[in-house]
Design a protein around this motif. Structure first.
Motif, mmCIF file in Angstrom:
data_model
loop_
_atom_site.group_PDB
_atom_site.id
_atom_site.type_symbol
_atom_site.label_atom_id
_atom_site.label_comp_id
_atom_site.label_asym_id
_atom_site.label_seq_id
_atom_site.Cartn_x
_atom_site.Cartn_y
_atom_site.Cartn_z
ATOM 1 N N GLY A 4 1.920 20.918 -13.706
ATOM 2 C CA GLY A 4 2.880 21.893 -13.205
ATOM 3 C C GLY A 4 4.284 21.338 -13.226
ATOM 4 N N LYS A 5 5.219 22.207 -13.417
ATOM 5 C CA LYS A 5 6.634 21.850 -13.355
ATOM 6 C C LYS A 5 7.271 22.713 -12.302
ATOM 7 C CE LYS A 5 6.797 18.834 -16.491
ATOM 8 N NZ LYS A 5 6.367 17.634 -15.871
ATOM 9 N N GLY A 6 8.329 22.228 -11.739
ATOM 10 C CA GLY A 6 9.041 23.013 -10.749
ATOM 11 C C GLY A 6 8.450 22.792 -9.369
ATOM 12 N N LYS A 7 8.872 23.586 -8.444
ATOM 13 C CA LYS A 7 8.477 23.440 -7.051
ATOM 14 C C LYS A 7 6.989 23.732 -6.874
ATOM 15 C CE LYS A 7 10.507 24.753 -2.679
ATOM 16 N NZ LYS A 7 11.444 25.635 -2.053
ATOM 17 N N GLY A 8 6.308 22.834 -6.177
ATOM 18 C CA GLY A 8 4.930 23.131 -5.824
ATOM 19 C C GLY A 8 3.885 22.421 -6.636
ATOM 20 N N GLY A 9 4.215 21.703 -7.699
ATOM 21 C CA GLY A 9 3.224 20.922 -8.428
ATOM 22 C C GLY A 9 2.437 21.721 -9.423
ATOM 23 N N GLY A 10 1.164 21.360 -9.576
ATOM 24 C CA GLY A 10 0.327 21.860 -10.658
ATOM 25 C C GLY A 10 -0.077 23.299 -10.525
ATOM 26 N N LEU A 64 12.838 35.851 -20.503
ATOM 27 C CA LEU A 64 11.933 36.048 -19.369
ATOM 28 C C LEU A 64 12.679 35.984 -18.038
ATOM 29 C CD1 LEU A 64 8.891 33.965 -20.645
ATOM 30 C CD2 LEU A 64 9.070 36.471 -20.507
ATOM 31 N N ALA A 65 13.610 35.058 -17.925
ATOM 32 C CA ALA A 65 14.404 34.952 -16.694
ATOM 33 C C ALA A 65 15.207 36.222 -16.465
ATOM 34 C CB ALA A 65 15.322 33.728 -16.758
ATOM 35 N N GLU A 66 15.826 36.739 -17.510
ATOM 36 C CA GLU A 66 16.615 37.975 -17.393
ATOM 37 C C GLU A 66 15.741 39.170 -17.032
ATOM 38 O OE1 GLU A 66 19.946 38.721 -17.607
ATOM 39 O OE2 GLU A 66 20.236 36.558 -17.505
ATOM 40 N N ALA A 67 14.451 39.108 -17.401
ATOM 41 C CA ALA A 67 13.531 40.211 -17.118
ATOM 42 C C ALA A 67 12.971 40.150 -15.695
ATOM 43 C CB ALA A 67 12.383 40.196 -18.120
ATOM 44 N N GLY A 68 13.348 39.123 -14.949
ATOM 45 C CA GLY A 68 12.893 39.027 -13.570
ATOM 46 C C GLY A 68 11.590 38.273 -13.380
ATOM 47 N N VAL A 69 11.136 37.579 -14.406
ATOM 48 C CA VAL A 69 9.921 36.777 -14.278
ATOM 49 C C VAL A 69 10.213 35.621 -13.320
ATOM 50 C CG1 VAL A 69 8.337 35.250 -15.526
ATOM 51 C CG2 VAL A 69 9.074 37.412 -16.561
ATOM 52 N N LYS A 70 9.310 35.395 -12.384
ATOM 53 C CA LYS A 70 9.507 34.363 -11.361
ATOM 54 C C LYS A 70 8.750 33.077 -11.656
ATOM 55 C CE LYS A 70 12.184 36.890 -8.953
ATOM 56 N NZ LYS A 70 13.601 36.679 -9.130
ATOM 57 N N GLU A 71 7.730 33.141 -12.518
ATOM 58 C CA GLU A 71 6.932 31.970 -12.834
ATOM 59 C C GLU A 71 6.481 32.071 -14.283
ATOM 60 O OE1 GLU A 71 3.616 29.457 -10.402
ATOM 61 O OE2 GLU A 71 3.387 31.637 -10.397
ATOM 62 N N VAL A 72 6.721 31.007 -15.046
ATOM 63 C CA VAL A 72 6.354 30.991 -16.462
ATOM 64 C C VAL A 72 5.382 29.843 -16.706
ATOM 65 C CG1 VAL A 72 7.169 30.761 -18.843
ATOM 66 C CG2 VAL A 72 8.602 31.909 -17.144
ATOM 67 N N VAL A 99 10.211 29.484 -12.045
ATOM 68 C CA VAL A 99 9.536 28.191 -12.015
ATOM 69 C C VAL A 99 8.821 28.037 -13.359
ATOM 70 C CG1 VAL A 99 7.676 26.870 -10.924
ATOM 71 C CG2 VAL A 99 9.230 28.234 -9.522
ATOM 72 N N ILE A 100 8.955 26.878 -13.971
ATOM 73 C CA ILE A 100 8.319 26.614 -15.267
ATOM 74 C C ILE A 100 7.162 25.648 -15.053
ATOM 75 C CG2 ILE A 100 8.666 25.785 -17.630
ATOM 76 C CD1 ILE A 100 10.424 28.227 -16.919
ATOM 77 N N ARG A 101 5.988 26.022 -15.527
ATOM 78 C CA ARG A 101 4.801 25.165 -15.419
ATOM 79 C C ARG A 101 4.220 24.963 -16.811
ATOM 80 N NH1 ARG A 101 4.061 24.983 -10.034
ATOM 81 N NH2 ARG A 101 4.602 26.831 -8.817
ATOM 82 N N VAL A 102 4.040 23.717 -17.171
ATOM 83 C CA VAL A 102 3.476 23.389 -18.479
ATOM 84 C C VAL A 102 1.970 23.248 -18.334
ATOM 85 C CG1 VAL A 102 3.420 21.680 -20.331
ATOM 86 C CG2 VAL A 102 5.593 22.259 -19.245
ATOM 87 N N MET A 103 1.246 23.950 -19.186
ATOM 88 C CA MET A 103 -0.215 23.894 -19.210
ATOM 89 C C MET A 103 -0.602 23.359 -20.585
ATOM 90 S SD MET A 103 -0.365 25.401 -16.274
ATOM 91 C CE MET A 103 -2.016 25.896 -15.896
ATOM 92 N N ARG A 104 -1.208 22.179 -20.611
ATOM 93 C CA ARG A 104 -1.564 21.557 -21.882
ATOM 94 C C ARG A 104 -3.065 21.601 -22.104
ATOM 95 N NH1 ARG A 104 1.370 15.941 -22.249
ATOM 96 N NH2 ARG A 104 0.094 15.885 -24.121
ATOM 97 N N VAL A 105 -3.463 22.266 -23.176
ATOM 98 C CA VAL A 105 -4.863 22.313 -23.588
ATOM 99 C C VAL A 105 -4.876 22.119 -25.096
ATOM 100 C CG1 VAL A 105 -7.000 23.655 -23.621
ATOM 101 C CG2 VAL A 105 -5.433 23.883 -21.698
ATOM 102 N N ALA A 106 -5.033 20.876 -25.510
ATOM 103 C CA ALA A 106 -4.965 20.535 -26.930
ATOM 104 C C ALA A 106 -6.091 21.172 -27.739
ATOM 105 C CB ALA A 106 -4.981 19.013 -27.105
ATOM 106 N N ALA A 107 -7.209 21.500 -27.101
ATOM 107 C CA ALA A 107 -8.354 22.047 -27.822
ATOM 108 C C ALA A 107 -8.203 23.528 -28.177
ATOM 109 C CB ALA A 107 -9.615 21.844 -26.991
ATOM 110 N N ALA A 108 -7.218 24.203 -27.628
ATOM 111 C CA ALA A 108 -7.028 25.631 -27.916
ATOM 112 C C ALA A 108 -6.655 25.815 -29.381
ATOM 113 C CB ALA A 108 -5.965 26.229 -27.021
ATOM 114 N N THR A 109 -7.370 26.690 -30.064
ATOM 115 C CA THR A 109 -7.133 26.901 -31.497
ATOM 116 C C THR A 109 -6.543 28.266 -31.818
ATOM 117 O OG1 THR A 109 -9.417 27.650 -31.774
ATOM 118 C CG2 THR A 109 -8.967 25.304 -32.161
ATOM 119 N N ASN A 110 -6.486 29.148 -30.821
ATOM 120 C CA ASN A 110 -5.893 30.467 -31.048
ATOM 121 C C ASN A 110 -5.459 31.062 -29.716
ATOM 122 O OD1 ASN A 110 -8.190 31.884 -29.867
ATOM 123 N ND2 ASN A 110 -9.289 31.415 -31.757
#
Length: 182
Positions: A4-10, A64-72, A99-110
């Motif tokens: 997770g990135k931003g406030k609050g962790g994962g 996304l920020a301009e559209a009012g998204v609060k968490e990406v 808030v920006i959260r990075v989710m890494r799943v290298a096995a995803a193929t599509n």
């Protein structure tokens, strides 16, 4: 698996919005799951390729920020470390709106596999949520689209069976010199 990135962790844990708050969330697919930009994209993900000297992901996050998204949730497959490294050094690093959260799943193929993985992580709480490719450059106003989607979901005709709304924009061939319509 996820970081997770931003406030609050994962993802999925503390710091996430409560389901009843319904803050708009988005999934940004940072992997195109295609090979169309090879060999360029062998070492640099497509979302980090520049357009007017700005990485494509910047345009998408701003949209996304301009559209009012609060968490990406930035979903990374291959080369996710490069996307995460970029975001850690960008203006989005400590962003709280969104808030920006990075989710890494290298096995995803599509993209379908990516959505299944996100569903298994149980991080998506907003209904609706926005799903967007990380290389999108757009100025579409999402609020009317989301309002129409919610209205269709509440209607007796479509009801809960209306699970998705897609946004397309017709390109006028007379004004598009790059790729005229056939």
């Amino acid at each position: 698996k996820s970081k997770g990135k931003g406030k609050g962790g994962g993802g999925g844990g503390d710091g996430m919005m409560a389901k009843d708050e319904q803050a708009l969330q988005a999934v940004l697919l940072a992997d195109s799951f295609e090979q169309t930009f090879r060999p360029i994209s062998l070492e640099k993900p497509k979302v980090l390729l520049p357009l007017a000297n700005v990485p494509l992901i910047e345009y998408t996050l701003e949209f996304l920020a301009e559209a009012g998204v609060k968490e990406v949730f930035v979903f990374c497959g291959s080369l996710g470390d490069k996307v995460e490294e970029y975001l850690e050094q960008s203006r989005w690093k400590d962003s709280e709106d969104p808030v920006i959260r990075v989710m890494r799943v290298a096995a995803a193929t599509n993209a379908c596999h990516a959505i299944r993985e996100l569903d298994a992580m149980d991080v998506l709480r907003s209904d609706p949520f926005v799903l967007v490719s990380g290389d999108v450059v757009s100025n579409v106003r999402l609020k009317p689209v989301l309002d129409a989607h919610v209205a269709r979901r509440k209607s007796k005709d479509g009801g809960r069976n209306n699970i998705m709304t897609m946004v397309f924009n017709r390109v006028d061939g007379a004004r598009n010199r790059i790729r005229p319509l056939a």
